[in-house]
Motif scaffolding. Structure first.
Motif, PDB file in Angstrom:
ATOM      1  N   PRO A 109       0.737  -1.204  -0.133  1.00  0.00           N
ATOM      2  CA  PRO A 109      -0.109   0.074  -0.025  1.00  0.00           C
ATOM      3  C   PRO A 109       0.920   1.225  -0.143  1.00  0.00           C
ATOM      4  O   PRO A 109       1.811   1.407   0.827  1.00  0.00           O
ATOM      5  CB  PRO A 109      -0.831  -0.144   1.262  1.00  0.00           C
ATOM      6  CG  PRO A 109      -0.857  -1.557   1.659  1.00  0.00           C
ATOM      7  CD  PRO A 109       0.684  -1.951   1.087  1.00  0.00           C
ATOM      8  N   ARG A 110       0.412   2.273  -0.948  1.00  0.00           N
ATOM      9  CA  ARG A 110       1.413   3.375  -0.922  1.00  0.00           C
ATOM     10  C   ARG A 110       1.501   4.163   0.288  1.00  0.00           C
ATOM     11  O   ARG A 110       2.712   4.839   0.584  1.00  0.00           O
ATOM     12  CB  ARG A 110       1.044   4.299  -2.210  1.00  0.00           C
ATOM     13  CG  ARG A 110       0.927   3.556  -3.546  1.00  0.00           C
ATOM     14  CD  ARG A 110       2.233   2.993  -3.955  1.00  0.00           C
ATOM     15  NE  ARG A 110       2.629   2.444  -5.082  1.00  0.00           N
ATOM     16  CZ  ARG A 110       2.283   1.049  -5.449  1.00  0.00           C
ATOM     17  NH1 ARG A 110       2.205   0.170  -4.597  1.00  0.00           N
ATOM     18  NH2 ARG A 110       2.659   0.649  -6.667  1.00  0.00           N
ATOM     19  N   PRO A 111       0.488   4.383   1.008  1.00  0.00           N
ATOM     20  CA  PRO A 111       0.710   5.085   2.180  1.00  0.00           C
ATOM     21  C   PRO A 111       1.826   4.505   3.161  1.00  0.00           C
ATOM     22  O   PRO A 111       2.843   5.179   3.866  1.00  0.00           O
ATOM     23  CB  PRO A 111      -0.490   5.010   2.942  1.00  0.00           C
ATOM     24  CG  PRO A 111      -1.695   5.082   1.942  1.00  0.00           C
ATOM     25  CD  PRO A 111      -0.936   3.916   0.937  1.00  0.00           C
ATOM     26  N   LEU A 146       4.253   2.720   2.164  1.00  0.00           N
ATOM     27  CA  LEU A 146       5.757   2.608   1.447  1.00  0.00           C
ATOM     28  C   LEU A 146       6.231   4.140   1.603  1.00  0.00           C
ATOM     29  O   LEU A 146       7.477   4.335   2.197  1.00  0.00           O
ATOM     30  CB  LEU A 146       5.291   2.569   0.007  1.00  0.00           C
ATOM     31  CG  LEU A 146       6.489   2.764  -1.061  1.00  0.00           C
ATOM     32  CD1 LEU A 146       7.768   1.929  -0.651  1.00  0.00           C
ATOM     33  CD2 LEU A 146       6.085   2.798  -2.479  1.00  0.00           C
TER      34      LEU A 146
END
Lengths: 172, 504
Positions: B384-386, B388
């Motif tokens: 999940p980008r958050p 990362l």
């Protein structure tokens, strides 16, 4: 921005916001030059070139480049914003996220000396994840706490890189 | 040769072998993560080695370096969105292959390409580096200064769309490099009376701030709400028909990659593209290019790996970083008080040869570990980008704080991170700034030393044949746009628009 016949002042500035970089370069240049001129020369110098020469060169070049960049921008030149895997340039900048991230980052800097890394690091991670749109109220704090404590133990106890433990770690 | 064997003896101890394996795994894992290129991977992993002795630390770095490069091409192939310039070309053919269900073959061609290119490149290091180092000892201060100026000019002029923005970035870096006590006279410069600044700005802080913090903030401002879906992939393997098409490109790669890596022309970006064009021209399957030709993965990947090796020659023997990763590695050397340069092979002979031996070991481990683990790496693309980008900020803070255990460094990193954000917004390349911070102080010293020898006469800067040649090259680079107007249109110029289309 498309078919504006009478550009407003605000939109002109927005179109040419890159001039801000020129301002930054000028400020840097002036700073470097005034600092260089302040350096006293009445001490024993080794060699013909003292500590002033390079700052004066760099400061002057900063001013020159600022001027050249300003000319480029006013002639319609534009710096290409950097693309990337997770970057969507078609959307306008999301300043709220950026400000929240800055807040999380600075919170860590402010708290690390007071409450120790395990807590301040967790706040940094959770805060950043929240800022970036993660809203899982169970998983997010758990990952944040786990990562923070794991990193602390890894660095402080295994890798020999000291981090402040804070009151939490004094209990153990 | 004997020294190399000694190096192997050092690198093959269980501890060092473990460090090399951990380095390869960490490097690949971090490099695979979307948005993280090798430079950021190395910068973020720097603090891991703070507590280690130098030899172990550099053995680990060798693993991280090659692992990070391979990880970057995995992202390119499976996501079609290269994290860094060296992996751009891998996406041209690799991604169409993955979409056609041949992702496993593309990854295998990339992995073996990295291995072949890296091994050939490292053999060339073994053969060339001592020779270069021996002759570089005779290089005087004026020559070194000229070469450093060449690095400044090349890095701002060869790369990027706009020279003036490159120069702006370089000057920002030089300014940051000025901060602190003047090394020759002890005078304070740009310290504003602050004790924290008197020691200068730590290069690690600058590197992590520009690469990691700047990137995280920049991505946050424009976060793609629906990330690309990576293509699932099985265990990499190659059929006989594939092998027949790939072995020549693998071997051709280093020919292009190694020399380009060694000169200050921005690392792997140009040679991988040249390799792609060459393979396209030489291939019997020209019609497949653009739709997933395996040669187009094998050649450029081998080139990229060999150019990384070429970069190391220049970095170790001249102390001159030609890419962002090399710049960060140089910073790591300086952390240990070791100055790469002509004398490195004499003073730190054991360390250097252990490092070179561990390049061979790291490459072998890379191949052995990464082929079976590829499906696992592919899963990392779904992070999940958050998490990362929160993780990037988290580890950036750990790294900056751990350098001096000083909160001031965190604040400094924040300010420089904001600068990095602005630079990304307005198309100022980051690499010239990093090179400026690292090479600026060294270049100043060499210049002052030359002028000291010549008693202040400017002719002291051009009193050797080598310096004159280098300055001629600089002038040619600087006036190349003017010169090009008088030249007939070259094939390279005709190919340029095609490349831009592919970048988009």
């Amino acid at each position: 921005m498309t078919t504006v016949t009478k550009p407003e002042r605000g939109s002109w500035l927005r179109e040419h916001s890159e001039l801000g970089i020129c301002v930054l370069l000028v400020v840097l240049g002036v700073l470097v030059l005034t600092d260089a001129l302040r350096i006293p020369t009445d001490f024993a110098q080794r060699g013909p070139v003292g500590p002033k020469a390079v700052p004066i060169l760099v400061g002057s070049l900063l001013l020159v480049v600022a001027a050249l960049l300003a000319r480029d921008v006013l002639r319609g030149g534009k710096g290409e914003a950097e693309a990337g895997e997770d970057v969507d340039l078609s959307a306008p900048a999301d300043w709220r996220t950026v400000l929240l991230l800055c807040g999380a980052f600075l919170a860590n800097a402010a708290l690390i000396g007071v409450v120790g890394f395990p807590i301040s690091g967790a706040i940094l991670f959770w805060g950043s994840a929240y800022a970036l749109g993660s809203r899982n109220l169970v998983r997010d704090p758990l990952i944040a706490a786990g990562l923070s404590i794991f990193t602390f133990v890894m660095f402080n106890n295994l890798l020999g890189v000291p981090l402040p433990g804070g009151p939490l770690m004094e209990v153990f | 040769m004997e020294q190399l064997l000694d190096g192997f003896a050092t690198a093959l101890t269980p501890t060092h072998l473990l460090l090399a394996a951990v380095g390869v795994l960490l490097g690949t894992a971090i490099g695979v993560l979307p948005g993280i290129g090798p430079a950021m991977a190395v910068a973020l992993l720097l603090p891991v080695t703070y507590g280690m002795e130098p030899t172990g630390a550099f053995i680990m770095f060798a693993g991280i370096y090659y692992g990070g490069m391979f990880g970057g091409s995995t992202t390119s192939i499976l996501l079609n969105t290269p994290g860094e310039s060296a992996a751009v070309v891998a996406a041209f053919e690799g991604n169409p292959m993955a979409r056609k269900g041949r992702g496993a073959q593309a990854l295998a061609a990339a992995a073996i390409g990295h291995f072949t290119g890296g091994i050939i490149g490292t053999v060339l290091i073994v053969l060339l580096a001592p020779f270069v180092a021996k002759h570089a000892v005779d290089i005087g201060a004026p020559d070194l200064f000229a070469v450093m100026v060449l690095a400044f000019i090349a890095v701002t002029s060869v790369l990027g769309a706009s020279r003036i923005r490159g120069f702006a970035s370089l000057l920002i870096g030089l300014t940051l490099g000025l901060v602190g006590l003047d090394e020759m006279t002890g005078q304070q410069r740009l310290t504003f009376g602050s004790l924290h600044l008197a020691d200068g700005i730590d290069i690690v802080v600058v590197a992590v701030a520009l690469f990691a913090v700047g990137e995280a903030l920049w991505v946050a401002a424009h976060l793609r709400r629906k990330p690309f879906e990576p293509i699932p992939v099985g265990r990499p393997w190659l059929s006989k028909a594939d092998l027949k098409r790939t072995w020549k490109p693998w071997l051709r790669g280093p020919v292009i990659g190694f020399p380009f890596g060694a000169i200050p022309a921005g690392g792997a970006e140009i040679p991988t593209f040249l390799s792609y064009v060459a393979e396209k021209r030489l291939s019997k399957h020209k019609d497949e290019f653009g739709k997933g030709a395996i040669e187009g993965v094998a050649g450029p990947e081998s080139t990229a790996s060999a150019s990384a090796a070429g970069t190391l020659v220049t970095m170790l023997t001249l102390g001159l970083p030609t890419t962002a990763v090399a710049a960060v590695m140089l910073a790591a050397f300086q952390q240990y008080g070791i100055q790469p340069g002509p004398l490195l092979f004499q003073r730190e002979s054991g360390l250097v040869w252990a490092l070179i031996a561990s390049l061979f070991i790291g490459l072998t481990l890379l191949l052995v570990l990464n082929l079976p683990l590829a499906p696992l790496w592919a899963k990392l693309l779904r992070i999940p980008r958050p998490y990362l980008y929160a993780g990037i900020l988290f580890f950036a803070s750990v790294g900056a704080y751990a350098v001096n255990a000083d909160i001031f460094d965190l604040l400094l990193m924040f300010v420089i991170g904001l600068l990095g954000f602005g630079m990304r917004r307005y198309g100022l390349p980051v690499l010239p700034a990093i090179i400026g911070v690292i090479l600026g102080p060294a270049a100043e010293q060499q210049m002052r030393r030359s002028l000291q020898l010549s008693d202040g006469s400017l002719t002291g800067l051009v009193n050797s044949p080598m310096a004159i040649v280098v300055y001629v090259v600089i002038v040619v680079i600087l006036f190349f746009p003017l010169i090009r107007k008088f030249l007939p249109k070259t094939p390279a110029a005709a190919a340029a628009p095609e490349r831009e289309k592919m970048d988009a």
